[in-house]
Every structure is written in C-alpha cells, then in structure tokens.
Write a protein that holds these residues in place. Sequence first.
Motif, PDB file in Angstrom:
ATOM      1  N   MET A  75      -1.384  -4.866   6.557  1.00 38.52           N
ATOM      2  CA  MET A  75      -0.729  -5.542   5.437  1.00 38.52           C
ATOM      3  C   MET A  75      -1.603  -5.543   4.188  1.00 38.52           C
ATOM      4  SD  MET A  75       2.239  -6.362   6.583  1.00 38.52           S
ATOM      5  CE  MET A  75       2.877  -7.593   5.451  1.00 38.52           C
ATOM      6  N   GLU A  76      -2.877  -5.179   4.365  1.00 38.54           N
ATOM      7  CA  GLU A  76      -3.772  -5.100   3.208  1.00 38.54           C
ATOM      8  C   GLU A  76      -3.621  -3.783   2.468  1.00 38.54           C
ATOM      9  OE1 GLU A  76      -5.319  -7.773   2.378  1.00 38.54           O
ATOM     10  OE2 GLU A  76      -4.679  -8.794   4.209  1.00 38.54           O
ATOM     11  N   ASP A  77      -2.977  -2.808   3.088  1.00 37.96           N
ATOM     12  CA  ASP A  77      -2.725  -1.520   2.442  1.00 37.96           C
ATOM     13  C   ASP A  77      -1.813  -1.748   1.240  1.00 37.96           C
ATOM     14  OD1 ASP A  77      -1.775   0.981   1.658  1.00 37.96           O
ATOM     15  OD2 ASP A  77      -1.813   1.770   3.687  1.00 37.96           O
ATOM     16  N   PRO A  78      -2.185  -1.314   0.037  1.00 39.39           N
ATOM     17  CA  PRO A  78      -1.354  -1.559  -1.145  1.00 39.39           C
ATOM     18  C   PRO A  78       0.063  -1.015  -1.005  1.00 39.39           C
ATOM     19  CG  PRO A  78      -3.536  -0.821  -1.803  1.00 39.39           C
ATOM     20  CD  PRO A  78      -3.466  -0.661  -0.323  1.00 39.39           C
ATOM     21  N   LEU A  79       0.203   0.161  -0.377  1.00 36.95           N
ATOM     22  CA  LEU A  79       1.541   0.719  -0.204  1.00 36.95           C
ATOM     23  C   LEU A  79       2.368  -0.117   0.768  1.00 36.95           C
ATOM     24  CD1 LEU A  79       0.810   4.557  -0.062  1.00 36.95           C
ATOM     25  CD2 LEU A  79       1.748   3.234  -1.958  1.00 36.95           C
ATOM     26  N   ILE A  80       1.740  -0.575   1.832  1.00 37.85           N
ATOM     27  CA  ILE A  80       2.436  -1.431   2.790  1.00 37.85           C
ATOM     28  C   ILE A  80       2.797  -2.760   2.136  1.00 37.85           C
ATOM     29  CG2 ILE A  80       2.191  -2.728   4.939  1.00 37.85           C
ATOM     30  CD1 ILE A  80       2.696   0.225   5.341  1.00 37.85           C
ATOM     31  N   ASP A  81       1.912  -3.251   1.293  1.00 38.76           N
ATOM     32  CA  ASP A  81       2.197  -4.508   0.599  1.00 38.76           C
ATOM     33  C   ASP A  81       3.431  -4.366  -0.290  1.00 38.76           C
ATOM     34  OD1 ASP A  81       1.282  -7.283  -0.226  1.00 38.76           O
ATOM     35  OD2 ASP A  81       1.301  -6.279  -2.163  1.00 38.76           O
ATOM     36  N   ILE A  82       3.538  -3.247  -0.991  1.00 40.62           N
ATOM     37  CA  ILE A  82       4.712  -3.008  -1.840  1.00 40.62           C
ATOM     38  C   ILE A  82       5.965  -2.886  -0.982  1.00 40.62           C
ATOM     39  CG2 ILE A  82       5.815  -1.335  -3.375  1.00 40.62           C
ATOM     40  CD1 ILE A  82       3.070  -0.715  -4.509  1.00 40.62           C
ATOM     41  N   LEU A  83       5.847  -2.159   0.127  1.00 43.58           N
ATOM     42  CA  LEU A  83       6.994  -1.980   1.017  1.00 43.58           C
ATOM     43  C   LEU A  83       7.450  -3.320   1.587  1.00 43.58           C
ATOM     44  CD1 LEU A  83       8.740   0.305   2.219  1.00 43.58           C
ATOM     45  CD2 LEU A  83       7.171   0.332   4.167  1.00 43.58           C
ATOM     46  N   ALA A  84       6.487  -4.147   1.996  1.00 45.57           N
ATOM     47  CA  ALA A  84       6.826  -5.456   2.568  1.00 45.57           C
ATOM     48  C   ALA A  84       7.454  -6.364   1.524  1.00 45.57           C
ATOM     49  CB  ALA A  84       5.567  -6.101   3.147  1.00 45.57           C
ATOM     50  N   ARG A  85       6.921  -6.367   0.317  1.00 45.73           N
ATOM     51  CA  ARG A  85       7.484  -7.216  -0.739  1.00 45.73           C
ATOM     52  C   ARG A  85       8.897  -6.759  -1.114  1.00 45.73           C
ATOM     53  NH1 ARG A  85       3.873 -10.639  -3.378  1.00 45.73           N
ATOM     54  NH2 ARG A  85       1.703 -10.410  -2.695  1.00 45.73           N
ATOM     55  N   THR A  86       9.109  -5.464  -1.118  1.00 45.37           N
ATOM     56  CA  THR A  86      10.442  -4.948  -1.417  1.00 45.37           C
ATOM     57  C   THR A  86      11.434  -5.368  -0.348  1.00 45.37           C
ATOM     58  OG1 THR A  86       9.477  -3.041  -2.544  1.00 45.37           O
ATOM     59  CG2 THR A  86      11.781  -2.877  -1.901  1.00 45.37           C
ATOM     60  N   ALA A  87      11.031  -5.232   0.915  1.00 45.38           N
ATOM     61  CA  ALA A  87      11.904  -5.659   2.009  1.00 45.38           C
ATOM     62  C   ALA A  87      12.169  -7.154   1.943  1.00 45.38           C
ATOM     63  CB  ALA A  87      11.269  -5.289   3.352  1.00 45.38           C
ATOM     64  N   PHE A  88      11.163  -7.918   1.586  1.00 39.29           N
ATOM     65  CA  PHE A  88      11.327  -9.370   1.496  1.00 39.29           C
ATOM     66  C   PHE A  88      12.290  -9.732   0.370  1.00 39.29           C
ATOM     67  CE2 PHE A  88      10.139 -13.715   0.370  1.00 39.29           C
ATOM     68  CZ  PHE A  88      10.056 -14.318   1.614  1.00 39.29           C
TER      69      PHE A  88
END
Length: 515
Positions: A75-88
């Motif tokens: 979850m610290e990966d910037p790309l994963i963070d963007i993906l997670a925030r978008t899904a949220f």
Amino acid sequence: MTTPLVPAGPFTLEQRLQRMEAELAAVRRVTDLHSARFQMIPAAGNPLLNGGGGNGSGGSPFSMVDMDEVPPISMEDPLIDILARTAFEQFWTDFAPWAPYISSTTDTYDQLRQRSPLLLFCILAVTSRFQHDARFSAFCEERALDYMRNTLYTPEAPTLDDLKGTIVYNAWMSRGAPPGHSMTLAAQLDLPGKFRTLLASVTLPPTEAAQAFDSLMPAARTWLALYAQDLWLSVGTGRRSMVTVDFSMNTARNLLTFTALRPVDARIIAQCELLNIMSGVQEAFVKVQKHSIADTVRIVMSAVDHLDLWMKTWEDWARRQEESTTAYMTASFQMALFAGKFYITTLGLRDIQSPDEVTAEQLPVVKASIHAATEIQYVAVTYGPDRMSHATEFTLISLSSAALFLLKMIKLLPTAVPSIPQALLAVRNAAALLAGAPVKQYHRAVVGALAHLESTLDLSHPETPTSGIDPNALGVESMLFDPEMELAIASVLQSDDFWSWQQSLPADNFAGILS
C-alpha cells in the motif's frame, strides 16, 4: 509523473480524468511486470522464445520464472495508493446509497487507513472488482478476509467499524464473516440496546433528542442495516436467519420525527417493516403446520395486500421529499415490493409437487407470483446496466431467481403466463443485465436455463396466444423435475464460500427455488 489523487465531487470531470489516469497507470504497471517475467526466462533452451518448434529443454515459457521475484503488493507503492484511492472514491458514486452506515465525513480513505484497515479493505474488496487489476483485487479480498478472521480470535473488544466491514463485504460478496459472527459483534456492541435507547429519546426535549440522535444514530443505523441484510439474504439463499425477528422493529418509523434523518435511513427503516411482514408469513408457514388450500391462499393474498399498503404509505412519504429523493426512494421501494411479493407468493406454492395439483383456487397465487417475477425484471431494466452491475448480492439473487421462475412457469404451466413472448423478453433483458455483474454465476444460470428451455419447447411461433395451450403440445412433461433446469436454479444458490454458511439445496418443488 502521475498526479496524486485529490478529493473531488462525484461525477466531476476532474474525478473522471483522475480515475482514467489511475487505470492507465495500473495497466502500465501490469505490462512492466509481465515484461520483467519474460526477461527472466532464458531464451536458449526455450523453443517459444528462440523460435524453435519443439524439442527444447525449456518446457513451458514460464517454467524458469522464479515467482519469488514478483514484487508483493504494498500500500506504500505510489501506484497502488492511487489505485486504492480511485477504487475507494468509486464507493461513494456507485455503492454508498446502499450502505448508509458508511459516512463520507468520518470514513474517508486516510481516516480508515489509520483507524480501521478492516473496513477499508472490505470496501476495497468490493470496489476493486471494477478496476482493471485482478491482482490488486485479489490482494484486497485476501486482506479483508484476514482482518475479519482476526476478529474471531482477538481478545480486543470489537469496534463498530469491524461490524461495518463485515456488513459491507457480505452485502456485495455474500461471504466473509459468518452471519452468526456479525450478530455476535452486534451483541457485544449492544446495538439493539442502543437502538431502543434512541427510540425512547424521541419523546425527549428537542435539544436532548438531537444529542441522542447524534450519538446513537450511527449504531442504530448499523443495526437496522444488519437486520435487513440478514433477513433478505435468509430469504434469498434459503438459509435460516441469524437475527430474531423483532416485530417491535416497526416502531423504527418513529425515527422519522428527527429532522436530521436522511432518506437512505428512511429506506432501511422501510425495508425492516417490509421484512417483518414477510417474516409473519414465514411464521405462518412453518413446515410442521398444515394449512388448507383456502387458508394458504388467504394468508398469501392478505400479505400481498399488506405489502401494497406498505408501498402506498412509503410512496406518500417519498412524495413529500425533494424531487431527486422521491425518484430514488420510489425506485428502491418498487424493487423491494416486488421481491417481497415474489418470495411470499412462491412460498405459498411450496407444497405443490406437479402442475396437475394446481387448483382454480390457487390460480390467484400463481398469477401473483408470475406478475411479481415479471415486475422484478422491469424494475431492473429501469435501474440500467451500470446500477445493476454494482447491485448488492441479494438484488442479483432476486433478479436471477425471478427470471428462472418465469422460465419454469413457461415450461410447466404456460396457461398461467399472460404472455410467453413478453416473459421471454424480460428474461433475456435480465440475462443482459446480469452479464455486467462481477459474480458471473447468476448470468450463467439464466442463460443456461433459457437456452435449455428454447431447445426443449417449440417457441417458433412467438405470436401464438398462451391461453388454451396444451402443455403436452409444448413438450411439457407431467413430472416437475427437470435436471437441466434444476441445475441452473441450484447454481444461483450454491457457492463454495470460504465460510460455507449458505444452507441451500437444489429445488425440488413447485416454487422453483424456495424449498
């Protein structure tokens, strides 16, 4: 460099562009990951990479890949963070109206990441299925299940967020924490007691009542949602309910006196009332009890009238709200109304073992069940494919169950179907809507049953009126059980869930899927 996601209102151009950017970033990430895998495969000895055709020693092109080299998701990966925030963020646009216990002010992404990873990952497990990264979706689901398992064994006191997470997960994925465990969490949090305290505060002076509402409504709202969800899934999947049916729940309508009550709260209150009506019918049809045909018809049709009165009462309330609220509430009430009628009327047909047993006295119940099943299809069409693709598990169960019931009636009792062509069209529309849902078993069941019926019956003359049709002329066998049809019906209810709590069997009675 990818621009970080910033908060934006629903349906804004900025949010849509951010979502597209995140999806493109995810695609690039997956592409790079696959490229790295190929680079780890030695070309010599691998016929698929060196152009050879056959006898190289490499075997499968992925046989030399060391899967330990694939970086784990962080979850610290910037790309994963963007993906997670978008899904949220997608949760607020496509799912939030059916989860009123989640607050956009107190349950933001950053707040939940610090306060309740369980609730965060339960939300992401639901919404990430609509992202284009299956690995991330599987990661979110695995983490959500891990956190929910931990609540079974941890000595720490549960939180309201823990319960909210199990409700979100079970609503859209029909598995996760066992329903009994959700009830245990609710009891440990004393949600029924807080709900009763809130109801009692209605008579307090306005200032004290408002304070009680602010402090107790989050817990009461969660309890109402859990009560409705468990009873709906109990009806839809054929398992026993975990909650004890509480007819005093009807007093929840007194909460409408609070000016701060939201329309989504009123929708949950209305559903609890409807489910209590249905529970009353179920109590009257306990298996050990015997009813004459006349008593069965009277109980069922009286309940149908009661549901119509319920609909009129809440429609009158909805008309006094803002125009957008009125449209939303009315559409939601219609789906609940016809789902309730469908399950009540088919329950009244539960003891019939063959079409020959249907009497003229029972025809009103048969016709009411067919009408309700058809109306469910029409309401789903008004919802549209996008809304249906994000629908809760129970809505998908109701739509597919009603479609399968129509097909069964066309096969077994075509004279009771007002229009076979219209019924088939409604089923085809249902199949198309179900195709967009992440869970594909419902779509496959309806499509398979429809294809089987069309291959079995002579439907080459759709303009032929249904009245006076001889079932034998259509190839309808006198016996009820059809292995192919029952297999499709059973697939709607059966699931190899992690918890295996759905207690259902292939249907073997006239009601189609409700034993």
